[in-house]
Design an enzyme around this catalytic site. Sequence first.
Site, PDB file in Angstrom:
ATOM      1  N   SER A 141       0.841  -1.202   0.000  1.00  0.00           N
ATOM      2  CA  SER A 141       0.000   0.000   0.000  1.00  0.00           C
ATOM      3  C   SER A 141       0.872   1.246   0.000  1.00  0.00           C
ATOM      4  CB  SER A 141      -0.909   0.035   1.231  1.00  0.00           C
ATOM      5  OG  SER A 141      -1.621   1.260   1.260  1.00  0.00           O
ATOM      6  N   VAL A 193       7.442   2.174   3.992  1.00  0.00           N
ATOM      7  CA  VAL A 193       8.370   1.503   3.076  1.00  0.00           C
ATOM      8  C   VAL A 193       7.856   1.594   1.643  1.00  0.00           C
ATOM      9  CG1 VAL A 193       9.530  -0.664   2.501  1.00  0.00           C
ATOM     10  CG2 VAL A 193       9.234  -0.022   4.890  1.00  0.00           C
ATOM     11  N   CYS A 194       6.556   1.439   1.445  1.00  0.00           N
ATOM     12  CA  CYS A 194       5.975   1.530   0.092  1.00  0.00           C
ATOM     13  C   CYS A 194       6.148   2.935  -0.476  1.00  0.00           C
ATOM     14  CB  CYS A 194       4.503   1.147   0.121  1.00  0.00           C
ATOM     15  SG  CYS A 194       4.194  -0.523   0.714  1.00  0.00           S
ATOM     16  N   ASP A 195       5.936   3.930   0.369  1.00  0.00           N
ATOM     17  CA  ASP A 195       6.147   5.325  -0.001  1.00  0.00           C
ATOM     18  C   ASP A 195       7.599   5.524  -0.435  1.00  0.00           C
ATOM     19  OD1 ASP A 195       7.212   8.100   0.840  1.00  0.00           O
ATOM     20  OD2 ASP A 195       5.055   8.441   0.965  1.00  0.00           O
ATOM     21  N   THR A 253       8.471   3.701  -3.771  1.00  0.00           N
ATOM     22  CA  THR A 253       7.933   4.375  -4.953  1.00  0.00           C
ATOM     23  C   THR A 253       8.701   5.658  -5.243  1.00  0.00           C
ATOM     24  OG1 THR A 253       5.797   3.374  -4.497  1.00  0.00           O
ATOM     25  CG2 THR A 253       5.822   5.229  -6.045  1.00  0.00           C
TER      26      THR A 253
END
EC number: 1.11.1.24
Length: 173
Positions: free
Chosen positions: A61, A66-68, A71
């Site tokens: 998500s 970590v996803c932020d 990306t």
Amino acid sequence: MVLAQEREGAITFKGNPVTLLGSEVKVGDSAPDFTVLANDLSPVTLADTKGSVRIFSVVPSLDTGVCDAQTRRFNEEAASLEGVQVLTVSVDLPFAQKRWCGAAGIEHVQTVSDHRDLSFGEAYGVAIKELRLLARAVFVVDKDDRVVHAEYVSEATNHPDYESAVEAAKKAL
């Protein structure tokens, strides 16, 4: 309806073993086809990206740290990778992805949503059965739709190996 292969304990999510749906994709495999949604709800398939090297950055998500960071990192890398398309795949709704990209200033990565039917998740073996999220992974696909890099991050809250993915993309150019 064909049931996807289940790989119990293939990775952990916050230390807990989870089941991944779909077969593991390996280097040398033909890239599986999929249908995901762009931010405007239009379908995006493997064929839509043909003719360029692709990095598929898969995240649970965009609204997590970590996803932020993942990306944003691939967005920075993509700025200097001419001939490489970077797609971030998650099950976040297309509207949320669009809002997040605007707030984060993401200009070089295309976010696509697998929320509708987990097409990408099952095709690439990253759909987490227990959570209906995607496992963190990175795939690099060459211009001929051949997988040249595949990383399934063993603990979903850890970062992938960015350098290896970028190097694989550069070699595939």
